[in-house]
Design a protein around this motif. Structure first.
Motif, PDB file in Angstrom:
ATOM      1  N   LEU A   1       0.828  -1.205   0.000  1.00  0.00           N
ATOM      2  CA  LEU A   1       0.000   0.000   0.000  1.00  0.00           C
ATOM      3  C   LEU A   1       0.864   1.258   0.000  1.00  0.00           C
ATOM      4  O   LEU A   1       0.538   2.244  -0.674  1.00  0.00           O
ATOM      5  CB  LEU A   1      -0.934   0.002   1.215  1.00  0.00           C
ATOM      6  CG  LEU A   1      -1.999  -1.101   1.250  1.00  0.00           C
ATOM      7  CD1 LEU A   1      -2.842  -0.995   2.520  1.00  0.00           C
ATOM      8  CD2 LEU A   1      -2.893  -1.051   0.019  1.00  0.00           C
ATOM      9  N   VAL A   2       1.940   1.229   0.753  1.00  0.00           N
ATOM     10  CA  VAL A   2       2.842   2.384   0.776  1.00  0.00           C
ATOM     11  C   VAL A   2       3.391   2.655  -0.623  1.00  0.00           C
ATOM     12  O   VAL A   2       3.577   3.812  -1.019  1.00  0.00           O
ATOM     13  CB  VAL A   2       3.988   2.148   1.792  1.00  0.00           C
ATOM     14  CG1 VAL A   2       5.111   3.171   1.596  1.00  0.00           C
ATOM     15  CG2 VAL A   2       3.448   2.226   3.218  1.00  0.00           C
ATOM     16  N   ARG A   3       3.623   1.580  -1.389  1.00  0.00           N
ATOM     17  CA  ARG A   3       4.106   1.746  -2.767  1.00  0.00           C
ATOM     18  C   ARG A   3       2.986   2.104  -3.735  1.00  0.00           C
ATOM     19  O   ARG A   3       3.226   2.236  -4.933  1.00  0.00           O
ATOM     20  CB  ARG A   3       4.799   0.462  -3.224  1.00  0.00           C
ATOM     21  CG  ARG A   3       6.061   0.120  -2.452  1.00  0.00           C
ATOM     22  CD  ARG A   3       6.895  -0.928  -3.188  1.00  0.00           C
ATOM     23  NE  ARG A   3       6.154  -2.153  -3.418  1.00  0.00           N
ATOM     24  CZ  ARG A   3       6.096  -3.181  -2.573  1.00  0.00           C
ATOM     25  NH1 ARG A   3       6.751  -3.105  -1.415  1.00  0.00           N
ATOM     26  NH2 ARG A   3       5.425  -4.275  -2.863  1.00  0.00           N
ATOM     27  N   GLY A   4       1.769   2.241  -3.232  1.00  0.00           N
ATOM     28  CA  GLY A   4       0.647   2.622  -4.082  1.00  0.00           C
ATOM     29  C   GLY A   4      -0.069   1.463  -4.727  1.00  0.00           C
ATOM     30  O   GLY A   4      -0.891   1.659  -5.631  1.00  0.00           O
ATOM     31  N   ARG A   5       0.209   0.243  -4.276  1.00  0.00           N
ATOM     32  CA  ARG A   5      -0.404  -0.948  -4.866  1.00  0.00           C
ATOM     33  C   ARG A   5      -1.586  -1.410  -4.009  1.00  0.00           C
ATOM     34  O   ARG A   5      -1.455  -2.298  -3.171  1.00  0.00           O
ATOM     35  CB  ARG A   5       0.631  -2.051  -4.995  1.00  0.00           C
ATOM     36  CG  ARG A   5       1.794  -1.673  -5.911  1.00  0.00           C
ATOM     37  CD  ARG A   5       2.837  -2.774  -5.960  1.00  0.00           C
ATOM     38  NE  ARG A   5       3.969  -2.397  -6.798  1.00  0.00           N
ATOM     39  CZ  ARG A   5       5.071  -3.133  -6.941  1.00  0.00           C
ATOM     40  NH1 ARG A   5       5.181  -4.289  -6.287  1.00  0.00           N
ATOM     41  NH2 ARG A   5       6.058  -2.711  -7.714  1.00  0.00           N
ATOM     42  N   ALA A   6      -2.720  -0.786  -4.202  1.00  0.00           N
ATOM     43  CA  ALA A   6      -3.945  -1.168  -3.504  1.00  0.00           C
ATOM     44  C   ALA A   6      -4.726  -2.100  -4.413  1.00  0.00           C
ATOM     45  O   ALA A   6      -5.416  -1.658  -5.334  1.00  0.00           O
ATOM     46  CB  ALA A   6      -4.764   0.070  -3.153  1.00  0.00           C
ATOM     47  N   GLU A   7      -4.588  -3.405  -4.185  1.00  0.00           N
ATOM     48  CA  GLU A   7      -5.175  -4.397  -5.076  1.00  0.00           C
ATOM     49  C   GLU A   7      -6.254  -5.199  -4.372  1.00  0.00           C
ATOM     50  O   GLU A   7      -6.261  -5.346  -3.160  1.00  0.00           O
ATOM     51  CB  GLU A   7      -4.079  -5.324  -5.610  1.00  0.00           C
ATOM     52  CG  GLU A   7      -2.995  -4.581  -6.395  1.00  0.00           C
ATOM     53  CD  GLU A   7      -1.844  -5.481  -6.803  1.00  0.00           C
ATOM     54  OE1 GLU A   7      -1.844  -6.653  -6.372  1.00  0.00           O
ATOM     55  OE2 GLU A   7      -0.959  -5.009  -7.531  1.00  0.00           O
ATOM     56  N   GLY A   8      -7.172  -5.708  -5.159  1.00  0.00           N
ATOM     57  CA  GLY A   8      -8.280  -6.498  -4.632  1.00  0.00           C
ATOM     58  C   GLY A   8      -9.568  -6.055  -5.283  1.00  0.00           C
ATOM     59  O   GLY A   8      -9.858  -4.841  -5.319  1.00  0.00           O
TER      60      GLY A   8
END
Length: 294
Positions: A153-160
């Motif tokens: 999430l910190v890297r901007g990868r909000a997946e799902g």
């Protein structure tokens, strides 16, 4: 009767009474829970004789703030919106569980409870066999999973697929604030070890108790849509119900999630004849769970 029929059969005035939210019960409950954490944490920080024996006690008190975070995703512990939001965020920070992300993960769990391929809680599977059970209950898989989630999430990868596109900015921003907060805590170790002993070590020691508790909610329940079958209510002590914000009444919560924690006993009274999956305490559930795997 399934859960939809049960809720539809309640009189409108009963539904209104059960779902009425207010600040008073939640504030009093939170004051008691945080007060216990502050008391035990203060004794640890003061180094009273035998302070080390209080570490797992503190851990259990802190990790069960998960049940408050869980309840806050439904916006039911308090009537005031910001109280729900910040109670959830505080608990999430203490447990390495980002509240903004968890809100959508948990609501997807409610929508698809115990349905393979749809309920995100089933993604990791339930432990089968003694070794898998010990590994699960240790809490180590939880900490590893949450650390990887926060890093993503910190890297901007909000997946799902359960995450709305419009919420991803808030989810990433919260994770970054959390990471900054953890950095500040780590920096504080140069001046004081107190956070280590009143928070970090305790939550590691307390996590196995939470894993055992959570496994009883849906473990070994049928993978069907009916909440009376796919969820378990556990009959337990008043102390456990207090720590868990009444969530041992878990069938009740899943059947009618809009009911706040302090009204679940009343809902239980109305539906107790409909309950199909129950356990007489967490020790009894755990014994049965393991016996079925011998």
């Amino acid at each position: 009767m399934d859960h939809r029929d049960f809720v539809a059969g309640l009189a409108p005035e009963v539904r209104a009474d059960l779902t009425a939210v207010s600040d008073g019960p939640g504030v009093r409950h939170l004051a008691g829970h945080l007060g216990a954490i502050a008391l035990v944490g203060g004794l640890i920080a003061a180094g009273v004789p035998g302070w080390w024996a209080l570490l797992p006690v503190q851990g259990v008190l802190v990790v069960f703030l998960f049940t408050l975070e869980h309840e806050a995703t439904h916006k039911t512990p308090f009537r005031t919106p910001w109280l729900n939001e910040w109670a959830g965020r505080l608990a999430g920070f203490l447990l390495l569980l980002p509240f903004e992300w968890f809100r959508y993960f948990h609501l997807a769990h409610h929508r698809w409870t115990n349905i393979e391929g749809r309920d995100p809680e089933l993604a990791g599977g339930k432990p089968e066999g003694w070794r898998a059970w010990v590994w699960h209950v240790s809490g180590l898989p939880y900490w590893g999973s949450e650390a990887r989630l926060l890093a993503a999430l910190v890297r901007g990868r909000a997946e799902g697929d359960y995450l709305p596109q419009g919420a991803k900015g808030r989810i990433v921003a919260e994770a970054r604030w959390m990471a900054a907060g953890y950095g500040a805590v780590l920096a504080s170790f140069f001046w004081t070890p107190v956070p280590l002993w009143v928070w970090i070590v305790p939550v590691v020691l307390g996590q196995p108790v939470l894993r055992l508790y959570l496994l009883a909610e849906h473990g070994d329940c049928p993978k069907v849509a009916n909440m009376f079958q796919n969820t378990r209510t556990v009959f337990t002590t008043a102390l456990v119900r207090f720590l868990a914000w009444n969530m041992p009444y878990h069938v009740e919560h899943h059947v009618y999630p809009a009911v706040p924690f302090h009204r679940l006993p009343a809902l239980h009274h109305l539906m107790r004849q409909e309950l199909r999956v129950t356990a007489e305490g967490y020790a009894a559930f755990t014994r049965g769970y393991l016996q079925r795997r011998l």
